[in-house]
Design a protein around this motif. Structure first.
Motif, PDB file in Angstrom:
ATOM      1  N   GLY A 164       0.829  -1.197   0.000  1.00  0.00           N
ATOM      2  CA  GLY A 164       0.000   0.000   0.000  1.00  0.00           C
ATOM      3  C   GLY A 164       0.863   1.246   0.000  1.00  0.00           C
ATOM      4  N   PHE A 165       0.265   2.390   0.326  1.00  0.00           N
ATOM      5  CA  PHE A 165       1.005   3.654   0.292  1.00  0.00           C
ATOM      6  C   PHE A 165       2.247   3.623   1.170  1.00  0.00           C
ATOM      7  CE2 PHE A 165      -3.484   5.419  -0.213  1.00  0.00           C
ATOM      8  CZ  PHE A 165      -3.409   5.485  -1.581  1.00  0.00           C
ATOM      9  N   ALA A 166       2.101   3.167   2.421  1.00  0.00           N
ATOM     10  CA  ALA A 166       3.239   3.178   3.343  1.00  0.00           C
ATOM     11  C   ALA A 166       4.352   2.268   2.852  1.00  0.00           C
ATOM     12  CB  ALA A 166       2.791   2.765   4.743  1.00  0.00           C
ATOM     13  N   GLY A 167       3.996   1.051   2.442  1.00  0.00           N
ATOM     14  CA  GLY A 167       5.015   0.106   1.990  1.00  0.00           C
ATOM     15  C   GLY A 167       5.701   0.555   0.717  1.00  0.00           C
ATOM     16  N   LEU A 168       4.933   1.068  -0.242  1.00  0.00           N
ATOM     17  CA  LEU A 168       5.505   1.473  -1.526  1.00  0.00           C
ATOM     18  C   LEU A 168       6.328   2.744  -1.393  1.00  0.00           C
ATOM     19  CD1 LEU A 168       2.400   0.706  -3.730  1.00  0.00           C
ATOM     20  CD2 LEU A 168       4.514  -0.630  -3.599  1.00  0.00           C
ATOM     21  N   SER A 169       5.867   3.685  -0.568  1.00  0.00           N
ATOM     22  CA  SER A 169       6.668   4.887  -0.332  1.00  0.00           C
ATOM     23  C   SER A 169       7.972   4.533   0.365  1.00  0.00           C
ATOM     24  CB  SER A 169       5.872   5.886   0.518  1.00  0.00           C
ATOM     25  OG  SER A 169       6.651   7.017   0.848  1.00  0.00           O
ATOM     26  N   THR A 170       7.904   3.617   1.323  1.00  0.00           N
ATOM     27  CA  THR A 170       9.129   3.149   1.981  1.00  0.00           C
ATOM     28  C   THR A 170      10.076   2.527   0.967  1.00  0.00           C
ATOM     29  OG1 THR A 170       7.990   2.739   4.071  1.00  0.00           O
ATOM     30  CG2 THR A 170      10.048   1.556   3.703  1.00  0.00           C
ATOM     31  N   ALA A 171       9.558   1.652   0.124  1.00  0.00           N
ATOM     32  CA  ALA A 171      10.396   0.976  -0.868  1.00  0.00           C
ATOM     33  C   ALA A 171      11.056   1.982  -1.795  1.00  0.00           C
ATOM     34  CB  ALA A 171       9.554  -0.012  -1.675  1.00  0.00           C
ATOM     35  N   LEU A 172      10.294   2.961  -2.256  1.00  0.00           N
ATOM     36  CA  LEU A 172      10.842   3.973  -3.161  1.00  0.00           C
ATOM     37  C   LEU A 172      11.944   4.775  -2.475  1.00  0.00           C
ATOM     38  CD1 LEU A 172      10.926   5.775  -5.671  1.00  0.00           C
ATOM     39  CD2 LEU A 172       8.918   6.988  -4.774  1.00  0.00           C
ATOM     40  N   HIS A 173      11.656   5.296  -1.287  1.00  0.00           N
ATOM     41  CA  HIS A 173      12.643   6.152  -0.618  1.00  0.00           C
ATOM     42  C   HIS A 173      13.879   5.364  -0.179  1.00  0.00           C
ATOM     43  CE1 HIS A 173       9.165   8.965  -0.270  1.00  0.00           C
ATOM     44  NE2 HIS A 173      10.123   9.861  -0.376  1.00  0.00           N
ATOM     45  N   ALA A 174      13.679   4.127   0.275  1.00  0.00           N
ATOM     46  CA  ALA A 174      14.825   3.324   0.702  1.00  0.00           C
ATOM     47  C   ALA A 174      15.680   2.903  -0.490  1.00  0.00           C
ATOM     48  CB  ALA A 174      14.348   2.100   1.470  1.00  0.00           C
ATOM     49  N   ALA A 175      15.042   2.527  -1.604  1.00  0.00           N
ATOM     50  CA  ALA A 175      15.804   2.152  -2.801  1.00  0.00           C
ATOM     51  C   ALA A 175      16.588   3.337  -3.341  1.00  0.00           C
ATOM     52  CB  ALA A 175      14.863   1.601  -3.862  1.00  0.00           C
ATOM     53  N   GLU A 176      15.987   4.512  -3.275  1.00  0.00           N
ATOM     54  CA  GLU A 176      16.703   5.707  -3.735  1.00  0.00           C
ATOM     55  C   GLU A 176      17.906   6.025  -2.849  1.00  0.00           C
ATOM     56  OE1 GLU A 176      13.292   8.319  -6.071  1.00  0.00           O
ATOM     57  OE2 GLU A 176      13.585   8.663  -3.924  1.00  0.00           O
ATOM     58  N   LYS A 177      17.900   5.532  -1.614  1.00  0.00           N
ATOM     59  CA  LYS A 177      19.039   5.716  -0.717  1.00  0.00           C
ATOM     60  C   LYS A 177      20.096   4.624  -0.910  1.00  0.00           C
ATOM     61  CE  LYS A 177      16.533   8.108   2.997  1.00  0.00           C
ATOM     62  NZ  LYS A 177      17.422   9.287   3.116  1.00  0.00           N
ATOM     63  N   GLY A 178      19.843   3.696  -1.824  1.00  0.00           N
ATOM     64  CA  GLY A 178      20.830   2.669  -2.133  1.00  0.00           C
ATOM     65  C   GLY A 178      20.628   1.344  -1.449  1.00  0.00           C
TER      66      GLY A 178
ATOM     67  N   ALA B 237      -1.749  11.068   2.565  1.00  0.00           N
ATOM     68  CA  ALA B 237      -0.666  12.002   2.868  1.00  0.00           C
ATOM     69  C   ALA B 237       0.262  11.468   3.958  1.00  0.00           C
ATOM     70  CB  ALA B 237      -1.244  13.362   3.274  1.00  0.00           C
ATOM     71  N   LEU B 238      -0.315  11.030   5.071  1.00  0.00           N
ATOM     72  CA  LEU B 238       0.529  10.643   6.203  1.00  0.00           C
ATOM     73  C   LEU B 238       1.273   9.343   5.972  1.00  0.00           C
ATOM     74  CD1 LEU B 238      -1.472  11.701   9.378  1.00  0.00           C
ATOM     75  CD2 LEU B 238       0.061  13.033   7.929  1.00  0.00           C
ATOM     76  N   THR B 239       0.669   8.382   5.276  1.00  0.00           N
ATOM     77  CA  THR B 239       1.394   7.138   5.047  1.00  0.00           C
ATOM     78  C   THR B 239       2.492   7.311   3.999  1.00  0.00           C
ATOM     79  OG1 THR B 239      -0.367   6.434   3.547  1.00  0.00           O
ATOM     80  CG2 THR B 239      -0.421   5.567   5.782  1.00  0.00           C
ATOM     81  N   THR B 240       2.279   8.203   3.034  1.00  0.00           N
ATOM     82  CA  THR B 240       3.362   8.508   2.097  1.00  0.00           C
ATOM     83  C   THR B 240       4.545   9.114   2.847  1.00  0.00           C
ATOM     84  OG1 THR B 240       1.831   8.858   0.249  1.00  0.00           O
ATOM     85  CG2 THR B 240       4.015   9.818   0.052  1.00  0.00           C
ATOM     86  N   ALA B 241       4.255  10.057   3.739  1.00  0.00           N
ATOM     87  CA  ALA B 241       5.324  10.672   4.536  1.00  0.00           C
ATOM     88  C   ALA B 241       5.957   9.662   5.479  1.00  0.00           C
ATOM     89  CB  ALA B 241       4.762  11.861   5.315  1.00  0.00           C
ATOM     90  N   LEU B 242       5.158   8.746   5.988  1.00  0.00           N
ATOM     91  CA  LEU B 242       5.706   7.697   6.857  1.00  0.00           C
ATOM     92  C   LEU B 242       6.780   6.892   6.135  1.00  0.00           C
ATOM     93  CD1 LEU B 242       5.514   6.027   9.525  1.00  0.00           C
ATOM     94  CD2 LEU B 242       3.801   4.624   8.367  1.00  0.00           C
ATOM     95  N   GLY B 243       6.544   6.593   4.860  1.00  0.00           N
ATOM     96  CA  GLY B 243       7.519   5.829   4.096  1.00  0.00           C
ATOM     97  C   GLY B 243       8.879   6.488   4.037  1.00  0.00           C
ATOM     98  N   ARG B 244       8.890   7.797   3.909  1.00  0.00           N
ATOM     99  CA  ARG B 244      10.163   8.529   3.895  1.00  0.00           C
ATOM    100  C   ARG B 244      10.903   8.367   5.220  1.00  0.00           C
ATOM    101  NH1 ARG B 244       9.448  14.799   2.946  1.00  0.00           N
ATOM    102  NH2 ARG B 244       8.374  14.506   4.938  1.00  0.00           N
ATOM    103  N   GLU B 245      10.171   8.385   6.333  1.00  0.00           N
ATOM    104  CA  GLU B 245      10.801   8.258   7.644  1.00  0.00           C
ATOM    105  C   GLU B 245      11.300   6.831   7.885  1.00  0.00           C
ATOM    106  OE1 GLU B 245      11.409  10.919   9.232  1.00  0.00           O
ATOM    107  OE2 GLU B 245      10.180  12.145   7.887  1.00  0.00           O
ATOM    108  N   ILE B 246      10.528   5.839   7.443  1.00  0.00           N
ATOM    109  CA  ILE B 246      10.964   4.449   7.618  1.00  0.00           C
ATOM    110  C   ILE B 246      12.227   4.181   6.805  1.00  0.00           C
ATOM    111  CG2 ILE B 246      10.333   2.030   7.249  1.00  0.00           C
ATOM    112  CD1 ILE B 246       8.956   3.315   9.618  1.00  0.00           C
ATOM    113  N   ALA B 247      12.331   4.803   5.637  1.00  0.00           N
ATOM    114  CA  ALA B 247      13.556   4.660   4.845  1.00  0.00           C
ATOM    115  C   ALA B 247      14.759   5.195   5.609  1.00  0.00           C
ATOM    116  CB  ALA B 247      13.402   5.375   3.504  1.00  0.00           C
ATOM    117  N   ALA B 248      14.574   6.306   6.313  1.00  0.00           N
ATOM    118  CA  ALA B 248      15.667   6.846   7.134  1.00  0.00           C
ATOM    119  C   ALA B 248      16.027   5.871   8.253  1.00  0.00           C
ATOM    120  CB  ALA B 248      15.256   8.196   7.711  1.00  0.00           C
ATOM    121  N   TRP B 249      15.004   5.264   8.866  1.00  0.00           N
ATOM    122  CA  TRP B 249      15.249   4.252   9.904  1.00  0.00           C
ATOM    123  C   TRP B 249      16.014   3.063   9.332  1.00  0.00           C
ATOM    124  CZ3 TRP B 249      12.849  -0.654   9.650  1.00  0.00           C
ATOM    125  CH2 TRP B 249      13.067  -1.491  10.755  1.00  0.00           C
TER     126      TRP B 249
END
Length: 428
Positions: free
Chosen positions: A34-48, A368-380
């Motif tokens: 869903g939004f949270a998982g896919l946003s996490t995947a995108l942001h984490a993959a972009e971080k390498g 909105a919030l789950t998309t933003a959550l994905g960015r934070e989980i990628a940082a984690w």
């Protein structure tokens, strides 16, 4: 009427992704497409990082594909000042900023990745159903405006002109909000994540999460994943993944309908600026249009038996009443989905052990919030401690008497409806 959502029904052909096969390895495994998982995947993959997403059904099958498509950069029941009073200045302001930037992130991602999803950053409006609610709306808007948000208060006449709905005492709008097609948006996030080298597997429900020396092993019917870190992004659909996790939130079934397209002359009266609307009633009233001028709204049920037929009809009648539609088009699509609601109506990260985390950021503000959550989980996933993230982070905290409390929103709905009516009459 269809059991699948409008968004899946109009989504057309989609690219089938295979189940996981054999054993694969990743730095980060995400459970839920869903939004949270896919946003996490995108942001984490972009971080390498190497990232794998395991979806039990198909992309956007759960709450992501069953909502109304509102992009709202704030909290459903909480305002900045009381959040700061509860969490303290530093932590409170962090969480408020997390929410306030969330709509911008959504529309920036849509633009950057050229996601075709009927996106309109046209604003979100919250009309006040009573004089008391208007006072709260004005305070809410002022609190967000002090933090640089594009918050605008409108009086009764302006609200009627902008929404086409009569009888509201006034409203406020966050001009950075908007609307979109949630399934098309999720599919676009999936494509972008894969372009950044994430791997996505559909029809791969996780049956076990086992701790290993180098992280975790996730087992499915057709294979397994070894990952250093794991993010559970299943919202209210992953109750069995970890003991006790389901008792940390209240599962809420929400129904949605979409009518046949409205005639042009009626459509011109309602939401001429193409915003999304959710008012201040306890028995929330929402409405918006899609690109084909279908009118979309949602609601809850009191009794489960027969709800799939009864509730859509109730929502349809309510639309006709609240929007003065004497000849409302019939229902074209009706569907429902489950949302996870936290007792304090704030996002939460659940610490399930070293390198294992679950996230709940919805509470009626899913996109909105789950998309933003994905960015934070990628940082984690890249090493930021969970406690340093802007979202409350703690071990599982089960809701007392969860077996009863989980039914409270539905059981209290008649009382909520009565209180809304009393508010409108000015007697409470």
């Amino acid at each position: 009427m269809t059991a699948i959502s409008l968004w899946h029904a109009i989504g057309g052909a989609r690219r089938e992704r295979p189940p996981v096969d054999g054993t694969v390895d990743a730095d980060l495994a995400v459970i839920g497409g869903g939004f949270a998982g896919l946003s996490t995947a995108l942001h984490a993959a972009e971080k390498g990082l190497s990232v794998i997403v395991l979806e039990a059904e198909i992309i956007a099958w759960g709450a992501t594909g069953r909502n109304a498509g509102f992009v709202v950069p704030n909290f459903a029941k909480r305002d900045p000042d009381d959040i700061i009073a509860e969490l303290g200045m530093e932590r409170g302001e962090q969480l408020v900023r997390f929410a306030s930037d969330s709509a911008k992130l959504v529309f920036d991602l849509i633009h950057r990745h050229a996601i075709d999803c009927q996106a309109h950053q046209s604003g979100w409006i919250q009309p006040a159903h009573s004089a008391a609610a208007l006072a709260k709306v004005r305070s809410r808007a002022a609190q967000w405006a002090r933090r640089g948000r594009p918050a605008v208060v409108m009086d009764a006449a302006e609200t009627a002109e902008v929404t086409g709905a009569r009888g509201y005492a006034g409203s406020w709008t966050d001009c950075s909000g908007g609307l979109l097609d949630p399934v098309a948006y999720a599919r676009g996030l999936a494509d972008a994540a894969e372009a950044a080298s994430a791997r996505i597997f559909e029809r791969s429900p996780v049956t076990a999460i086992t701790h290993a020396n180098d992280g975790y092993r996730l087992t499915t019917a057709t294979g397994s994943v070894r990952a250093g870190k794991v993010f559970i992004a299943t919202n209210a659909y992953g109750a069995d993944l970890q003991p006790g996790l389901a008792r940390t939130y209240i599962p809420l079934r929400v129904f949605q309908i979409a009518t046949e397209p409205l005639p042009a002359e009626v459509r011109e009266r309602l939401l001429p600026g193409n915003q999304s609307v959710s008012d201040t009633r306890r028995n929330l009233f929402t409405f918006r249009f899609d690109a084909e001028n279908r009118l979309i709204s949602g609601g809850m049920h009191i009794f489960s038996p027969g709800a799939a037929t009864r509730v859509p009809r109730t929502i349809h009648r309510r639309l006709a009443e609240k929007l003065d539609l004497k000849a409302i088009p019939p229902i074209a699509h009706a569907w429902s989905g489950m949302a996870a609601v936290e007792p304090d109506f704030l996002p939460h990260l659940v610490d399930l052990g070293p390198g294992l985390i679950a996230g709940f950021a919805c509470n009626g503000r899913g996109i909105a919030l789950t998309t933003a959550l994905g960015r934070e989980i990628a940082a984690w996933a890249c090493g930021t401690p969970g406690a340093a993230l802007p979202i409350p982070f703690a071990p599982p905290s089960e809701i007392p008497f969860h077996g009863l409390v989980r039914h409270a929103p539905n059981m209290l709905l008649p009382w909520s409806i009565l209180r809304d009516r009393l508010d409108e009459r000015g007697t409470s």
